[in-house]
Scaffold this motif. Structure first.
Motif, PDB file in Angstrom:
ATOM      1  N   THR A  50       2.420   6.367  14.615  1.00  9.26           N
ATOM      2  CA  THR A  50       3.199   6.277  15.848  1.00  9.26           C
ATOM      3  C   THR A  50       2.651   5.230  16.805  1.00  9.26           C
ATOM      4  O   THR A  50       3.169   5.040  17.894  1.00  9.26           O
ATOM      5  N   LEU A  51       1.598   4.549  16.388  1.00  8.59           N
ATOM      6  CA  LEU A  51       0.993   3.580  17.289  1.00  8.59           C
ATOM      7  C   LEU A  51       1.901   2.385  17.531  1.00  8.59           C
ATOM      8  O   LEU A  51       1.994   1.870  18.626  1.00  8.59           O
ATOM      9  N   TYR A  52       2.557   1.934  16.489  1.00  6.38           N
ATOM     10  CA  TYR A  52       3.493   0.817  16.655  1.00  6.38           C
ATOM     11  C   TYR A  52       4.779   1.113  15.899  1.00  6.38           C
ATOM     12  O   TYR A  52       4.870   2.092  15.169  1.00  6.38           O
ATOM     13  N   GLY A  53       5.703   0.223  16.050  1.00  4.11           N
ATOM     14  CA  GLY A  53       6.927   0.319  15.267  1.00  4.11           C
ATOM     15  C   GLY A  53       6.664  -0.064  13.820  1.00  4.11           C
ATOM     16  O   GLY A  53       5.608  -0.603  13.493  1.00  4.11           O
ATOM     17  N   LEU A  54       7.628   0.202  12.974  1.00  7.40           N
ATOM     18  CA  LEU A  54       7.464  -0.081  11.550  1.00  7.40           C
ATOM     19  C   LEU A  54       7.207  -1.559  11.278  1.00  7.40           C
ATOM     20  O   LEU A  54       6.340  -1.923  10.493  1.00  7.40           O
ATOM     21  N   GLU A  55       8.000  -2.383  11.939  1.00 10.34           N
ATOM     22  CA  GLU A  55       7.865  -3.821  11.726  1.00 10.34           C
ATOM     23  C   GLU A  55       6.453  -4.260  12.076  1.00 10.34           C
ATOM     24  O   GLU A  55       5.851  -5.085  11.407  1.00 10.34           O
ATOM     25  N   MET A  56       5.973  -3.683  13.161  1.00 16.77           N
ATOM     26  CA  MET A  56       4.645  -4.064  13.624  1.00 16.77           C
ATOM     27  C   MET A  56       3.585  -3.594  12.642  1.00 16.77           C
ATOM     28  O   MET A  56       2.638  -4.313  12.343  1.00 16.77           O
ATOM     29  N   HIS A  57       3.772  -2.394  12.107  1.00 11.29           N
ATOM     30  CA  HIS A  57       2.831  -1.910  11.103  1.00 11.29           C
ATOM     31  C   HIS A  57       2.785  -2.871   9.919  1.00 11.29           C
ATOM     32  O   HIS A  57       1.728  -3.239   9.423  1.00 11.29           O
ATOM     33  N   LEU A  58       3.971  -3.239   9.503  1.00  8.12           N
ATOM     34  CA  LEU A  58       4.065  -4.126   8.361  1.00  8.12           C
ATOM     35  C   LEU A  58       3.377  -5.453   8.677  1.00  8.12           C
ATOM     36  O   LEU A  58       2.577  -5.968   7.890  1.00  8.12           O
ATOM     37  N   ALA A  59       3.691  -5.961   9.853  1.00  9.96           N
ATOM     38  CA  ALA A  59       3.117  -7.242  10.253  1.00  9.96           C
ATOM     39  C   ALA A  59       1.596  -7.163  10.310  1.00  9.96           C
ATOM     40  O   ALA A  59       0.888  -8.047   9.822  1.00  9.96           O
ATOM     41  N   ILE A  60       1.101  -6.065  10.853  1.00 14.59           N
ATOM     42  CA  ILE A  60      -0.348  -5.925  10.981  1.00 14.59           C
ATOM     43  C   ILE A  60      -1.002  -5.764   9.609  1.00 14.59           C
ATOM     44  O   ILE A  60      -2.055  -6.330   9.330  1.00 14.59           O
ATOM     45  N   MET A  61      -0.317  -5.021   8.742  1.00  7.14           N
ATOM     46  CA  MET A  61      -0.886  -4.836   7.403  1.00  7.14           C
ATOM     47  C   MET A  61      -0.930  -6.164   6.652  1.00  7.14           C
ATOM     48  O   MET A  61      -1.931  -6.504   6.027  1.00  7.14           O
ATOM     49  N   ILE A  62       0.167  -6.906   6.731  1.00  8.98           N
ATOM     50  CA  ILE A  62       0.208  -8.192   6.019  1.00  8.98           C
ATOM     51  C   ILE A  62      -0.882  -9.112   6.556  1.00  8.98           C
ATOM     52  O   ILE A  62      -1.554  -9.821   5.798  1.00  8.98           O
ATOM     53  N   LYS A  63      -1.046  -9.075   7.854  1.00 10.61           N
ATOM     54  CA  LYS A  63      -2.044  -9.944   8.453  1.00 10.61           C
ATOM     55  C   LYS A  63      -3.448  -9.551   7.980  1.00 10.61           C
ATOM     56  O   LYS A  63      -4.268 -10.410   7.627  1.00 10.61           O
ATOM     57  N   ALA A  64      -3.685  -8.236   7.934  1.00 14.61           N
ATOM     58  CA  ALA A  64      -4.987  -7.762   7.464  1.00 14.61           C
ATOM     59  C   ALA A  64      -5.193  -8.171   6.006  1.00 14.61           C
ATOM     60  O   ALA A  64      -6.300  -8.552   5.599  1.00 14.61           O
ATOM     61  N   ILE A  65      -4.124  -8.109   5.228  1.00 18.82           N
ATOM     62  CA  ILE A  65      -4.221  -8.472   3.810  1.00 18.82           C
ATOM     63  C   ILE A  65      -4.521  -9.966   3.674  1.00 18.82           C
ATOM     64  O   ILE A  65      -5.367 -10.388   2.891  1.00 18.82           O
ATOM     65  N   GLN A  66      -3.824 -10.753   4.488  1.00 16.26           N
ATOM     66  CA  GLN A  66      -4.059 -12.199   4.412  1.00 16.26           C
ATOM     67  C   GLN A  66      -5.491 -12.549   4.794  1.00 16.26           C
ATOM     68  O   GLN A  66      -6.089 -13.466   4.247  1.00 16.26           O
ATOM     69  N   GLU A  67      -6.023 -11.797   5.749  1.00 17.24           N
ATOM     70  CA  GLU A  67      -7.376 -12.112   6.193  1.00 17.24           C
ATOM     71  C   GLU A  67      -8.437 -11.642   5.205  1.00 17.24           C
ATOM     72  O   GLU A  67      -9.419 -12.319   4.965  1.00 17.24           O
ATOM     73  N   PHE A  68      -8.231 -10.462   4.635  1.00 24.44           N
ATOM     74  CA  PHE A  68      -9.267  -9.867   3.798  1.00 24.44           C
ATOM     75  C   PHE A  68      -9.132 -10.293   2.333  1.00 24.44           C
ATOM     76  O   PHE A  68     -10.102 -10.257   1.579  1.00 24.44           O
ATOM     77  N   GLN A  69      -7.956 -10.696   1.919  1.00 27.15           N
ATOM     78  CA  GLN A  69      -7.696 -11.127   0.545  1.00 27.15           C
ATOM     79  C   GLN A  69      -8.179 -10.092  -0.474  1.00 27.15           C
ATOM     80  O   GLN A  69      -8.988 -10.400  -1.356  1.00 27.15           O
ATOM     81  N   PRO A  70      -7.675  -8.883  -0.384  1.00 27.73           N
ATOM     82  CA  PRO A  70      -8.164  -7.847  -1.308  1.00 27.73           C
ATOM     83  C   PRO A  70      -7.528  -7.974  -2.690  1.00 27.73           C
ATOM     84  O   PRO A  70      -6.523  -8.654  -2.863  1.00 27.73           O
ATOM     85  N   HIS A  71      -8.152  -7.303  -3.667  1.00 26.09           N
ATOM     86  CA  HIS A  71      -7.570  -7.204  -5.002  1.00 26.09           C
ATOM     87  C   HIS A  71      -6.723  -5.953  -5.108  1.00 26.09           C
ATOM     88  O   HIS A  71      -5.825  -5.870  -5.931  1.00 26.09           O
ATOM     89  N   VAL A  72      -7.091  -4.964  -4.305  1.00 28.70           N
ATOM     90  CA  VAL A  72      -6.399  -3.680  -4.337  1.00 28.70           C
ATOM     91  C   VAL A  72      -6.101  -3.248  -2.906  1.00 28.70           C
ATOM     92  O   VAL A  72      -6.940  -3.391  -2.021  1.00 28.70           O
TER      93      VAL A  72
END
Lengths: 475, 113
Positions: free
Chosen positions: A341-363
């Motif tokens: 409930t912290l942000y809207g769905l779009e924002m969650h998605l955006a934040i997750m993608i950004k975290a993924i781009q920064e961390f470059q995880p395999h999983v």
């Protein structure tokens, strides 16, 4: 003779994501209108356009501010990591505050805005500017009489900018029936970007849309965007198509007996795995095993937690003999917790993608996706998860999604809604049989590999998860 | 005693007012090149000055193309702009000055209607 179609020349903005959805940037040597409500990020988009131009493309820029003074502007964007002062000192940027006296002007006959033209020409010529931002030129309508003359003059200004061969952004405040309060979108015919700051269910999300881009392909959706300490980032996630490469490599789930159910080799790398189950049936533990196995291979794992804090998860996993903490400090495991409930769905998605781009995880692990269902916008949730899964597949990242469901509900809305995009689907459920209540695990589907059809008894022990042989052996 | 003081200050005010109307007008007209609009504005202000402020004005016409830095210094957006430097307050009157009544209002020679 040549068959190649040429697109309009474009000017790279350098703003993360914007160049992707505009297929290369703003129309070069032309004027783009950026409009939106107060506080939607117009000024910042203008500033970032100039800063990136000056620092990354060697294109000096002029910022003509009609609302803020140069000092205010410098201070305001300083918190976003843009040091305008240094660029001004290096003559890569010039900030010009045009002060409009609202009370002291008397009109006594026909006039034009040549003063503004001369001023802008001086500023452009002084630093050899290639980019110009006018923020917010509509302020003129509030300060000067005679809108008829102003309109004609603005039209002349945009033509003049084109002749000057500068790539310009003009900002405008949203109007009621028009894109901008005074309808200046009529004069800016090449490219119009609309910014929006919407509240839905008490959650606010910034969105961006390209309303018009003459002579060019562009993404037509609304894209969420973020403003953070590195400026604006727009995430063109839904522009991905289904052309990712399927990988043949298999990776261990971290539970040998589970691997054996998949022909002894585990999951496909880059596939998406869904684990559904009732509360307390061990979903997080299976995920933790997978995270542990990933880090043990020396790969990076990013876990999004929507119901627990990182320390809570690590404590709970210690109780079944998994030490996740050891992977955090070498940078192999990253745990990110956020309330749905912290942000809207779009924002969650955006934040997750950004975290993924920064961390470059395999999983990537999401624990659990069901917490989003409380948003009661199932269609949008499905869309969000689809976009995330698509994104991860495209990037070759293995996704493990956990979903909480109640017994007997598996085939209903939640799981089936997203099951079509899932490659491997595991179900954990309580099975009451012969006077016992046991946890059972079975595979509903696993694309492209042979897999067991048995229901295995599933146990959480002090030393992790164990699977018994087929449940039908004792009954 | 207080009555007298009151009268004194109102006398002062009257005197100042007289002095002000006797003040010299310091005017600057900014134009951009010798366009017909510029010429019109120059003709108009010269005529108004002669008719209304004869002998107590000081008018300077400046071409902004020749001195572009003044655009920012004087915060000029529209041209022609007539700036009344003195007497205070400072005023900007924009346009070709063909509307004499408005010019006089801007110069505080007429009350606002």
């Amino acid at each position: 003779m040549s068959e190649t179609r040429t697109q309009l020349p474009k000017s790279n903005t350098g703003i993360r994501g914007l160049d992707d959805i505009t297929c290369g940037g703003l129309p070069k040597g032309r004027t783009t209108l950026v409009c939106g409500n107060a506080g939607c990020g117009k000024t910042l988009m203008g500033v970032e356009f100039l800063v990136r131009g000056a620092t990354e493309f060697n294109e000096p820029g002029v910022f003509m501010a009609f609302e803020e003074t140069a000092d205010d502007l410098i201070k305001n964007v300083d918190s976003l990591g843009f040091s305008l002062k240094a660029l001004v000192d290096q003559k890569k940027l010039s900030i010009d505050h045009v002060h409009i006296e609202h009370s002291g002007i008397v009109e006594a006959g026909e006039f034009n805005l040549e003063g503004l033209f001369i001023r802008l020409a001086c500023a452009i010529d002084a630093i050899g500017a290639k980019r110009v931002v006018l923020d917010t030129i509509e302020t003129l309508f509030g300060g000067l009489p005679n809108p008829v003359i102003l309109r004609a003059e603005l039209r002349r200004l945009f033509l003049w900018l084109k002749q000057k061969d500068v790539t310009a952004i003009v900002t405008g405040e949203s109007g009621i029936d028009t894109l901008t309060r005074y309808g200046i979108e009529e004069y800016v015919s090449d490219c119009v970007i609309v910014l929006d700051h919407r509240i839905n269910g008490q959650l606010s999300t910034r969105r961006m849309r390209i309303a018009k881009y003459r002579g060019s392909f562009h993404g037509t959706n609304e894209y969420p965007f973020l403003i953070d300490e590195k400026g604006i980032s727009i995430l063109p996630i839904s522009s991905l198509s289904l052309n990712h490469e399927a990988l043949d490599e298999r990776i261990s789930s971290g539970i040998p007996k589970l691997d054996s159910m998949f022909g002894g080799q585990g999951y496909y790398r880059g596939s998406s795995i869904l684990i559904s189950g009732t509360a307390g049936c061990g979903k997080s533990s299976i995920a933790a095993h997978f995270a542990d196995a990933t880090c043990r291979r020396g790969e990076r794992c990013l876990t999004f937690l929507f119901e627990e804090s990182p320390s809570q998860l690590m404590r709970n996993m210690r109780s079944i003999g998994l030490d996740l903490e050891q992977w955090v400090s070498p940078g192999l495991l990253q745990l990110r917790a956020a309330r749905p409930t912290l942000y809207g769905l779009e924002m969650h998605l955006a934040i997750m993608i950004k975290a993924i781009q920064e961390f470059q995880p395999h999983v990537v692990i999401m624990d659990p996706i069901s917490s989003f269902w409380s948003h009661d916008e199932n269609f949008e949730i499905k869309a969000m998860i689809t976009r995330l899964v698509d994104y991860l597949k495209y990037a070759g990242i293995t996704a493990l999604l956990l979903n909480l469901s109640s017994d007997g509900e598996f085939m209903e809305h939640t799981d089936t809604g997203i099951s079509s995009i899932i490659d491997t689907w595991l179900i954990l459920r309580n099975i009451e049989l012969n006077g016992e209540r046991n946890r059972g695990l079975y595979i509903i589907k696993s694309r492209g590999m042979s897999h067991s059809n048995q229901i295995r008894e599933f146990m959480i022990t002090d030393s992790g998860i164990d699977l018994n042989d087929s449940m039908n052996t004792n009954g | 005693m207080s009555d007298k003081k009151l009268r004194d200050s109102s006398d002062d005010f009257e005197q100042h007012l007289d002095a002000m109307t006797e003040d010299k007008y310091s005017l600057r007209l900014y134009v951009a090149g010798m366009s017909t609009m510029s010429m019109r504005a120059i003709d108009n202000i010269k005529r108004i000055c002669e008719e209304e402020m004869k002998g107590r004005y000081d008018l300077e016409v400046i071409d902004l193309y020749q001195r572009p830095s003044l655009v920012a210094d004087e915060q000029i957006i529209a041209v022609p702009t007539l700036i009344k430097k003195l007497p205070h307050p400072l005023r900007h009157i924009i346009g070709d000055l063909s509307n004499k009544e408005r010019v006089l209002v801007g110069l505080d020679l007429r009350k606002k209607i």
